[in-house]
Write a protein that holds these residues in place. Structure first.
Motif, PDB file in Angstrom:
ATOM      1  N   GLY A  85       0.824  -1.203   0.000  1.00 43.38           N
ATOM      2  CA  GLY A  85       0.000   0.000   0.000  1.00 43.38           C
ATOM      3  C   GLY A  85       0.857   1.251   0.000  1.00 43.38           C
ATOM      4  O   GLY A  85       2.012   1.240  -0.390  1.00 43.38           O
ATOM      5  N   GLU A  86       0.264   2.354   0.472  1.00 46.10           N
ATOM      6  CA  GLU A  86       0.934   3.657   0.455  1.00 46.10           C
ATOM      7  C   GLU A  86       1.842   3.887   1.651  1.00 46.10           C
ATOM      8  O   GLU A  86       2.740   4.718   1.605  1.00 46.10           O
ATOM      9  CB  GLU A  86      -0.126   4.776   0.408  1.00 46.10           C
ATOM     10  CG  GLU A  86      -0.947   4.778  -0.869  1.00 46.10           C
ATOM     11  CD  GLU A  86      -0.089   5.047  -2.092  1.00 46.10           C
ATOM     12  OE1 GLU A  86       0.757   5.963  -2.057  1.00 46.10           O
ATOM     13  OE2 GLU A  86      -0.259   4.321  -3.091  1.00 46.10           O
ATOM     14  N   GLN A  87       1.591   3.198   2.748  1.00 47.45           N
ATOM     15  CA  GLN A  87       2.377   3.414   3.969  1.00 47.45           C
ATOM     16  C   GLN A  87       3.808   2.929   3.769  1.00 47.45           C
ATOM     17  O   GLN A  87       4.030   1.829   3.256  1.00 47.45           O
ATOM     18  CB  GLN A  87       1.726   2.686   5.145  1.00 47.45           C
ATOM     19  CG  GLN A  87       2.381   2.989   6.475  1.00 47.45           C
ATOM     20  CD  GLN A  87       1.660   2.278   7.617  1.00 47.45           C
ATOM     21  OE1 GLN A  87       0.807   1.447   7.407  1.00 47.45           O
ATOM     22  NE2 GLN A  87       2.054   2.618   8.832  1.00 47.45           N
ATOM     23  N   PRO A  88       4.818   3.721   4.159  1.00 47.21           N
ATOM     24  CA  PRO A  88       6.206   3.288   4.004  1.00 47.21           C
ATOM     25  C   PRO A  88       6.499   2.060   4.878  1.00 47.21           C
ATOM     26  O   PRO A  88       5.849   1.843   5.901  1.00 47.21           O
ATOM     27  CB  PRO A  88       7.031   4.488   4.447  1.00 47.21           C
ATOM     28  CG  PRO A  88       6.108   5.411   5.131  1.00 47.21           C
ATOM     29  CD  PRO A  88       4.700   5.031   4.764  1.00 47.21           C
ATOM     30  N   TYR A  89       7.492   1.295   4.454  1.00 42.59           N
ATOM     31  CA  TYR A  89       7.862   0.101   5.212  1.00 42.59           C
ATOM     32  C   TYR A  89       9.374  -0.075   5.187  1.00 42.59           C
ATOM     33  O   TYR A  89      10.066   0.464   4.333  1.00 42.59           O
ATOM     34  CB  TYR A  89       7.174  -1.151   4.664  1.00 42.59           C
ATOM     35  CG  TYR A  89       7.573  -1.515   3.257  1.00 42.59           C
ATOM     36  CD1 TYR A  89       8.625  -2.381   3.017  1.00 42.59           C
ATOM     37  CD2 TYR A  89       6.892  -0.980   2.166  1.00 42.59           C
ATOM     38  CE1 TYR A  89       8.998  -2.708   1.725  1.00 42.59           C
ATOM     39  CE2 TYR A  89       7.256  -1.301   0.876  1.00 42.59           C
ATOM     40  CZ  TYR A  89       8.316  -2.166   0.655  1.00 42.59           C
ATOM     41  OH  TYR A  89       8.688  -2.481  -0.620  1.00 42.59           O
ATOM     42  N   VAL A  90       9.844  -0.820   6.164  1.00 39.94           N
ATOM     43  CA  VAL A  90      11.251  -1.199   6.253  1.00 39.94           C
ATOM     44  C   VAL A  90      11.294  -2.698   5.981  1.00 39.94           C
ATOM     45  O   VAL A  90      10.542  -3.468   6.585  1.00 39.94           O
ATOM     46  CB  VAL A  90      11.829  -0.886   7.652  1.00 39.94           C
ATOM     47  CG1 VAL A  90      13.255  -1.409   7.778  1.00 39.94           C
ATOM     48  CG2 VAL A  90      11.762   0.595   7.942  1.00 39.94           C
ATOM     49  N   LEU A  91      12.159  -3.113   5.070  1.00 35.80           N
ATOM     50  CA  LEU A  91      12.268  -4.514   4.694  1.00 35.80           C
ATOM     51  C   LEU A  91      13.513  -5.134   5.313  1.00 35.80           C
ATOM     52  O   LEU A  91      14.599  -4.566   5.221  1.00 35.80           O
ATOM     53  CB  LEU A  91      12.332  -4.639   3.164  1.00 35.80           C
ATOM     54  CG  LEU A  91      12.552  -6.040   2.603  1.00 35.80           C
ATOM     55  CD1 LEU A  91      11.391  -6.966   2.956  1.00 35.80           C
ATOM     56  CD2 LEU A  91      12.749  -5.966   1.098  1.00 35.80           C
ATOM     57  N   GLU A  92      13.344  -6.292   5.939  1.00 38.24           N
ATOM     58  CA  GLU A  92      14.466  -7.085   6.449  1.00 38.24           C
ATOM     59  C   GLU A  92      14.353  -8.473   5.843  1.00 38.24           C
ATOM     60  O   GLU A  92      13.318  -9.128   5.991  1.00 38.24           O
ATOM     61  CB  GLU A  92      14.400  -7.229   7.977  1.00 38.24           C
ATOM     62  CG  GLU A  92      14.695  -5.986   8.754  1.00 38.24           C
ATOM     63  CD  GLU A  92      14.633  -6.231  10.264  1.00 38.24           C
ATOM     64  OE1 GLU A  92      14.524  -7.404  10.701  1.00 38.24           O
ATOM     65  OE2 GLU A  92      14.681  -5.243  10.995  1.00 38.24           O
ATOM     66  N   VAL A  93      15.375  -8.908   5.153  1.00 36.33           N
ATOM     67  CA  VAL A  93      15.423 -10.265   4.609  1.00 36.33           C
ATOM     68  C   VAL A  93      16.647 -10.931   5.206  1.00 36.33           C
ATOM     69  O   VAL A  93      17.745 -10.377   5.167  1.00 36.33           O
ATOM     70  CB  VAL A  93      15.508 -10.265   3.063  1.00 36.33           C
ATOM     71  CG1 VAL A  93      15.619 -11.691   2.532  1.00 36.33           C
ATOM     72  CG2 VAL A  93      14.296  -9.556   2.455  1.00 36.33           C
ATOM     73  N   SER A  94      16.455 -12.117   5.771  1.00 36.77           N
ATOM     74  CA  SER A  94      17.579 -12.848   6.350  1.00 36.77           C
ATOM     75  C   SER A  94      17.260 -14.335   6.359  1.00 36.77           C
ATOM     76  O   SER A  94      16.159 -14.750   6.001  1.00 36.77           O
ATOM     77  CB  SER A  94      17.882 -12.354   7.769  1.00 36.77           C
ATOM     78  OG  SER A  94      16.818 -12.643   8.638  1.00 36.77           O
ATOM     79  N   SER A  95      18.232 -15.111   6.774  1.00 33.62           N
ATOM     80  CA  SER A  95      18.006 -16.544   6.943  1.00 33.62           C
ATOM     81  C   SER A  95      17.665 -16.788   8.401  1.00 33.62           C
ATOM     82  O   SER A  95      18.018 -15.987   9.269  1.00 33.62           O
ATOM     83  CB  SER A  95      19.243 -17.330   6.527  1.00 33.62           C
ATOM     84  OG  SER A  95      20.331 -16.992   7.336  1.00 33.62           O
ATOM     85  N   PRO A  96      16.966 -17.889   8.689  1.00 35.68           N
ATOM     86  CA  PRO A  96      16.639 -18.180  10.089  1.00 35.68           C
ATOM     87  C   PRO A  96      17.921 -18.368  10.895  1.00 35.68           C
ATOM     88  O   PRO A  96      18.877 -18.973  10.413  1.00 35.68           O
ATOM     89  CB  PRO A  96      15.852 -19.490  10.022  1.00 35.68           C
ATOM     90  CG  PRO A  96      15.375 -19.579   8.605  1.00 35.68           C
ATOM     91  CD  PRO A  96      16.416 -18.876   7.781  1.00 35.68           C
TER      92      PRO A  96
END
Length: 180
Positions: A85-96
């Motif tokens: 959507g329009e709300q900004p977000y912070v993305l974190e991608v990692s391995s378990p």
């Protein structure tokens, strides 16, 4: 997913699974939560295990380049689909991490060669190295030293067990030098 996912999270998961599959990756978990005026999107990815696989083979961990590529394709896909959507977000991608409890056969399979602690209801915990893992259960090499060889104990996933990887600080990270 860790909790009952929302319809949005399920849609995001299905969409991201499509772009991660060509990289040989699967989604372990997705979390979307408020973080001030933004949202935090945390995506845990791991290697897809082709079937059938050798139940005694060590599966290499993800490297930083693979996580960076996964981050790129996830970010591009989220922006492309406007899933957030329009709300900004912070993305974190990692391995378990090693603190993830082992709950699925694929978790045990990915940890062949690692030291784990297994707790079966009404029994003392057992610590050993996973030597084999398949769809029905896994085997641990328990104990052992220069005077006595390790013994093997087999477990079924149906045993109601809990298991967690034990962090080892003094073990060689070179799989070629491991005795398993």
């Amino acid at each position: 997913m860790s909790e009952k996912p929302s319809a949005r999270t399920e849609r995001i998961c299905a969409d991201l699974a499509q772009v991660l599959a060509p990289l040989g990756l699967v989604i372990e978990d997705i979390t979307v939560m408020p973080a001030g005026k933004r949202r935090l999107v945390r995506v845990l990815v791991d290697r897809d295990l082709p079937a059938p696989t050798d139940p005694t083979a060590v599966v290499p961990s993800l490297d930083l380049d693979q996580v960076a590529e996964a981050t790129r394709v996830v970010s591009d896909r989220l922006d492309e689909t406007d899933a957030m959507g329009e709300q900004p977000y912070v993305l974190e991608v990692s391995s378990p991490g090693t603190d993830r409890p082992l709950t699925q056969p694929r978790h045990f399979r990915r940890n062949v060669g690692r030291l784990v602690e297994v707790t079966v209801p009404e029994q003392s915990p057992v610590t050993g190295r996973i030597t084999r893992a398949d769809d029905e259960g896994f085997t641990l090499a328990v104990g052992g030293d220069r005077k006595a060889p390790a013994t093997e104990q087999s477990f079924s996933y149906d045993d109601g067990l809990r298991a967690a990887v034990q962090v080892e600080f003094n073990r060689s990270s070179d799989p070629e030098g491991d005795d398993h």
